[in-house]
Motif scaffolding. Sequence first.
Motif, short mmCIF file in Angstrom:
data_model
loop_
_atom_site.label_atom_id
_atom_site.label_comp_id
_atom_site.label_asym_id
_atom_site.label_seq_id
_atom_site.Cartn_x
_atom_site.Cartn_y
_atom_site.Cartn_z
N THR A 107 0.83 -1.20 0.00
CA THR A 107 0.00 0.00 0.00
C THR A 107 0.87 1.26 0.00
OG1 THR A 107 -1.77 -1.16 1.18
CG2 THR A 107 -1.79 1.26 1.27
N ASN A 108 1.90 1.27 0.84
CA ASN A 108 2.80 2.41 0.91
C ASN A 108 3.45 2.68 -0.44
OD1 ASN A 108 4.04 4.37 2.82
ND2 ASN A 108 5.92 3.37 2.15
N LEU A 125 -3.85 2.21 7.68
CA LEU A 125 -4.72 1.26 6.99
C LEU A 125 -6.08 1.18 7.64
CD1 LEU A 125 -2.39 -1.78 6.18
CD2 LEU A 125 -3.01 0.16 4.73
N ASN A 138 -7.62 -4.65 1.52
CA ASN A 138 -7.70 -4.80 0.06
C ASN A 138 -7.66 -6.29 -0.23
OD1 ASN A 138 -7.94 -2.34 -1.26
ND2 ASN A 138 -5.74 -1.99 -1.42
N MET A 144 -9.03 -0.48 -5.89
CA MET A 144 -8.74 0.63 -5.01
C MET A 144 -8.58 1.88 -5.87
SD MET A 144 -5.72 1.31 -2.19
CE MET A 144 -4.34 1.15 -3.33
N GLY A 201 -7.31 6.07 -0.23
CA GLY A 201 -7.44 4.93 -1.14
C GLY A 201 -8.67 4.14 -0.73
N HIS A 231 -9.36 2.00 2.41
CA HIS A 231 -8.24 1.09 2.68
C HIS A 231 -7.08 1.85 3.31
CE1 HIS A 231 -5.13 -1.89 2.28
NE2 HIS A 231 -4.43 -1.07 1.51
N VAL A 232 -6.80 3.04 2.82
CA VAL A 232 -5.66 3.82 3.32
C VAL A 232 -6.05 5.29 3.37
CG1 VAL A 232 -4.60 4.07 1.02
CG2 VAL A 232 -3.17 4.25 3.06
#
Length: 129
Positions: free
Chosen positions: A54-55, A79, A83, A89, A109, A116-117
């Motif tokens: 994710t990052n 987070l 996902n 996303m 996101g 998600h983020v």
Amino acid sequence: MKAGDEIPPLTIPVTRTLIVAGAIASRDYQDVHHDAELARRKGSPDIFMNILTTNGLVGRYITDHFGPTAVLKKVAIRLGAPNYPGDTMVLTGTIEDVDGDTVTVRVIGANGIGNHVTGTVTVSQGSAR
């Protein structure tokens, strides 16, 4: 560019391959990121993306927008909804602050079950050498 401006969204299909490849690339061998059966035994409906993937996607989103001279100065993310494979996303960004060539962007996101983020990214726009 000024505070409140939005940057174009980035849509990312969340595939099983993306989840597993991201986990392998970041050396995160936890079974919940590659073994669906073991993930289910631990209470998850399927494998799910790790925070390092994710990052990386958040970083990609920002550097794709700001270009090849962009330098990530700070990435602060949290987070939320996992996902899972088969979802999508969508990363969106809003400029929070501009100070010279340094920009802070609020990033979200979202997927089919929620955010998600969430977080902020500070980026230096740099200059071509």
